[in-house]
Scaffold this motif. Structure first.
Motif, PDB file in Angstrom:
ATOM      1  N   GLY A 151      -1.166   5.327   3.141  1.00  0.00           N
ATOM      2  CA  GLY A 151      -0.253   5.561   2.035  1.00  0.00           C
ATOM      3  C   GLY A 151      -0.904   5.213   0.718  1.00  0.00           C
ATOM      4  O   GLY A 151      -0.315   5.233  -0.176  1.00  0.00           O
ATOM      5  N   ALA A 152      -2.211   5.021   0.780  1.00  0.00           N
ATOM      6  CA  ALA A 152      -3.039   5.127  -0.508  1.00  0.00           C
ATOM      7  C   ALA A 152      -3.546   6.513  -0.604  1.00  0.00           C
ATOM      8  O   ALA A 152      -3.573   7.518  -0.191  1.00  0.00           O
ATOM      9  CB  ALA A 152      -4.401   4.270  -0.240  1.00  0.00           C
ATOM     10  N   SER A 153      -4.272   6.577  -1.932  1.00  0.00           N
ATOM     11  CA  SER A 153      -4.991   7.976  -2.442  1.00  0.00           C
ATOM     12  C   SER A 153      -6.310   7.878  -2.308  1.00  0.00           C
ATOM     13  O   SER A 153      -6.995   7.165  -3.123  1.00  0.00           O
ATOM     14  CB  SER A 153      -4.298   8.084  -3.550  1.00  0.00           C
ATOM     15  N   LEU A 204      -5.123   4.111  -5.580  1.00  0.00           N
ATOM     16  CA  LEU A 204      -6.307   4.951  -5.698  1.00  0.00           C
ATOM     17  C   LEU A 204      -7.439   4.425  -5.356  1.00  0.00           C
ATOM     18  O   LEU A 204      -7.821   3.317  -5.929  1.00  0.00           O
ATOM     19  CB  LEU A 204      -6.530   5.621  -7.049  1.00  0.00           C
ATOM     20  N   ALA A 257      -4.264  -3.091  -2.681  1.00  0.00           N
ATOM     21  CA  ALA A 257      -3.035  -3.306  -2.680  1.00  0.00           C
ATOM     22  C   ALA A 257      -2.893  -4.841  -2.887  1.00  0.00           C
ATOM     23  O   ALA A 257      -1.908  -5.238  -3.420  1.00  0.00           O
ATOM     24  CB  ALA A 257      -2.312  -2.961  -1.413  1.00  0.00           C
ATOM     25  N   THR A 305       0.749  -1.207   0.161  1.00  0.00           N
ATOM     26  CA  THR A 305       0.030   0.036  -0.086  1.00  0.00           C
ATOM     27  C   THR A 305       0.870   1.307   0.074  1.00  0.00           C
ATOM     28  O   THR A 305       0.642   2.119  -0.855  1.00  0.00           O
ATOM     29  CB  THR A 305      -0.883  -0.212   1.132  1.00  0.00           C
ATOM     30  N   ARG A 306       1.860   1.352   0.648  1.00  0.00           N
ATOM     31  CA  ARG A 306       2.759   2.483   0.975  1.00  0.00           C
ATOM     32  C   ARG A 306       3.714   2.620  -0.395  1.00  0.00           C
ATOM     33  O   ARG A 306       4.167   3.710  -0.706  1.00  0.00           O
ATOM     34  CB  ARG A 306       3.634   2.237   2.275  1.00  0.00           C
ATOM     35  N   LYS A 307       4.165   1.433  -1.048  1.00  0.00           N
ATOM     36  CA  LYS A 307       4.941   1.589  -2.116  1.00  0.00           C
ATOM     37  C   LYS A 307       4.106   1.832  -3.369  1.00  0.00           C
ATOM     38  O   LYS A 307       4.658   2.762  -4.014  1.00  0.00           O
ATOM     39  CB  LYS A 307       5.446   0.095  -2.349  1.00  0.00           C
ATOM     40  N   SER A 332       0.809   3.046  -3.561  1.00  0.00           N
ATOM     41  CA  SER A 332      -0.132   4.170  -3.295  1.00  0.00           C
ATOM     42  C   SER A 332      -1.480   4.100  -4.159  1.00  0.00           C
ATOM     43  O   SER A 332      -1.812   4.771  -5.189  1.00  0.00           O
ATOM     44  CB  SER A 332       0.504   5.350  -3.792  1.00  0.00           C
ATOM     45  N   THR A 374      -6.974   7.288   4.551  1.00  0.00           N
ATOM     46  CA  THR A 374      -6.660   6.752   3.534  1.00  0.00           C
ATOM     47  C   THR A 374      -5.053   7.299   3.227  1.00  0.00           C
ATOM     48  O   THR A 374      -4.222   6.489   2.917  1.00  0.00           O
ATOM     49  CB  THR A 374      -7.535   6.954   2.355  1.00  0.00           C
ATOM     50  N   LEU A 375      -4.704   8.499   3.328  1.00  0.00           N
ATOM     51  CA  LEU A 375      -3.492   9.000   2.908  1.00  0.00           C
ATOM     52  C   LEU A 375      -2.666   8.551   4.085  1.00  0.00           C
ATOM     53  O   LEU A 375      -1.267   8.316   3.801  1.00  0.00           O
ATOM     54  CB  LEU A 375      -3.498  10.446   3.300  1.00  0.00           C
ATOM     55  N   SER A 416      -8.533   0.149   0.937  1.00  0.00           N
ATOM     56  CA  SER A 416      -6.795   0.631   0.651  1.00  0.00           C
ATOM     57  C   SER A 416      -6.133  -0.606   0.537  1.00  0.00           C
ATOM     58  O   SER A 416      -5.390  -1.007  -0.229  1.00  0.00           O
ATOM     59  CB  SER A 416      -6.451   1.412   1.673  1.00  0.00           C
TER      60      SER A 416
END
Length: 525
Positions: free
Chosen positions: A276-278, A255, A446, A249-251, A253, A272-273, A442
């Motif tokens: 690490g997601a958008s 949507l 991922a 998720t962090r790598k 990101s 969500t941010l 999220s």
């Protein structure tokens, strides 16, 4: 005679042929594309015309060794030596038709209710046509569509019988994976085939249309068989996968499109941010097709449901299923009104959820259980056996189910994961459940990105293992972060707790998940 392969059952309708297309040309191309059985349906032709079309179609089907079934007309079936007939509820009774037809002739009948299935079973039908699943323009419906969830109940009525089952009504390549995944009964009784009309007959390239449909059917069956044979994952296996999803998720990101409760839209976006997601918030039905090409997952939260937003949710789910991306459904306050109950039922009959998340009151209302009481968005009860309830609901809805509360229960229909993390302050802030929905969506996004689905016709609907881990990881991320947030300097109550919670979600590491998880896995056995 050899048994009939009902996998791809073509029902003809000459009125749907594109300009310049001929019936026999389309029929031959469809057979080359993978049609396994053909029904000739002529509602408006006189007897002489029907007979001529049936004779020509029978000759073509014989050339490719494809069985041909005649709709309604026993006289036409007798005249051409058809492999079978298909009857409606108001046509000649099966026992009378059996006396008129040669031995070995297949007899099928349309069924719209469980009672009709049971009568067909008693009368000795060889197969039943179940539907209409969805509304269709090819036939005027005399009964309401049964929906995908209704198919599962009807299939259960066929248990312990050798009667084949074919679904019909509004079936296309864009919704076939959802139908096959969601229509299995709790006893794992599956459809033997699907009947398709317009998606093949109206296509400018019927061979490609048939190939696409058959590919989805076969792929879904293969995946279902593989999932059935898989053993229950261990606690360490699930945690390892959950931590991998957290890192992914962090790598990457992903949507995440969120159609969510307007009361907590800001909190949902921020959580969500922090993961690490958008986040992407949009509700207009007109843009759902375009947005589905951009997003990696969809969250549908009915907290502030209105008629306009429902149409957007219906369209969004349809397009996201077609894109083979995950959908998380949060039926907030479903027990508060018939409008909410009916809306959720419509959503689940229109598209396949990947994860359904709710508290005891919400999931009881969704399941039609009277074991708990619901008022507004709050749960006023609990289940005597939450493990069994969660597992059974997951099997019924063919998805991962997350039952939230002081103890959280998560099931994919086989195993149940029990989680006991979380600080009491988490339940006292507005929208903690909605934020959890954002976390699950999220991580599901991922999880879906972890596997390439270019050649995978079943798509996200069948990746239960990854989505179970995604749901577990999401619950652990939020609940463990809540425990750590209360220990932060300056946190004195719900006002200071919320920003600390979001900060801790952003700071949480995979080793924190492994270290603090209070987790148990219960096998289906």
């Amino acid at each position: 005679m050899d048994p009939i392969d009902f996998t791809l059952y073509l029902v003809t309708d000459r009125s749907l042929l594109p300009a310049g297309k001929d019936h026999l040309e389309t029929l031959e191309q469809a057979i080359k594309g993978g049609v396994t059985v053909v029904q000739i349906r002529e509602k408006n032709a006189d007897t002489a015309e029907f007979l001529q079309i049936a004779q020509q179609s029978k000759a073509l089907c014989d050339r490719y060794k494809i069985p041909l079934i005649v709709n309604d007309r026993i006289d036409i079936a007798l005249a051409i030596g058809a492999r079978g007939v298909h009857l409606g509820q108001t046509d000649m009774p099966i026992n009378v038709a059996r006396k008129l037809l040669p031995e070995g002739t297949i007899i099928g009948i349309s069924c719209n209710t469980v009672e009709e299935v049971l009568r067909a079973k008693e009368a000795g039908a060889d197969y039943v046509g179940l539907g209409a699943v969805w509304s269709t323009q090819t036939k005027k419906l005399t009964s309401p569509p049964i929906g995908v969830r209704g198919l599962g109940v009807m299939l259960e009525a066929l248990d312990s019988s050798n009667i084949s089952a074919v679904a019909i009504g509004g079936i296309k390549s864009s919704n076939l994976a959802h139908l096959l995944h969601g229509s299995t009964s709790q006893t794992e009784h599956r459809l033997d085939g699907v009947a398709v009309v317009s998606d093949i007959v109206a296509s400018p390239n019927p061979e490609e249309a048939a190939q696409r449909l058959r590919s989805i059917f076969i792929s879904s069956r293969l995946v279902a068989g593989e999932l059935q044979s898989k053993s229950t994952p261990s606690r360490d296996d699930i945690l390892m996968k959950a931590c991998t999803i957290m890192d992914t998720t962090r790598k990457l990101s992903p949507l995440v499109h969120q159609m969510t409760n307007v009361v907590v839209a800001n909190q949902s976006a921020n959580i969500t941010l922090a993961l690490g997601a958008s986040p992407m918030m949009a509700t207009a039905p007109e843009e759902m097709g375009d947005l589905s090409k951009l997003s990696h997952a969809l969250l549908v939260n009915i907290g502030t449901l209105v008629s306009g937003s429902l149409q957007g949710m219906l369209k969004a789910g349809y397009f996201v299923n077609a894109a083979r991306n995950p959908i998380v459904l949060d039926p907030v306050g479903i027990g508060a009104s018939d409008f909410r109950k009916n809306s959720v039922s419509e959503l689940l009959n229109s598209w396949q959820a990947t994860v359904i998340k709710g508290n005891a009151g919400e999931l009881a209302a969704l399941a039609g259980s009277s074991e708990t009481v619901s008022k507004g968005v709050d749960s006023l009860g609990s289940f005597k056996d939450p493990v069994t309830f969660t597992r059974q609901l997951a099997r019924k809805e063919r998805c991962v189910v997350v039952l939230t509360g002081e103890t959280d229960y998560i099931s994919d229909g086989k195993c149940v994961v029990i989680l006991k993390n979380g600080d009491p302050l988490l339940g006292k802030i507005t929208g903690s459940g909605c934020m959890l929905g954002s976390c699950i969506a999220s991580y599901c996004a991922a999880a879906n990105l972890l596997e390439s689905n270019d050649e995978y016709s079943g798509g996200s609907l069948d990746r239960g293992g990854n989505f179970l881990a995604a749901a577990v990881g999401a619950v652990l991320t939020l609940t463990i972060a809540s425990e750590l947030a209360t220990k932060r300097e300056g946190v004195r109550g719900i006002g200071s707790f919320l920003p600390a919670l979001i900060d801790n979600v952003a700071a949480l590491q995979p080793e924190d998940i492994r270290r603090f998880a209070k987790m148990k896995v219960v096998d289906s056995n």
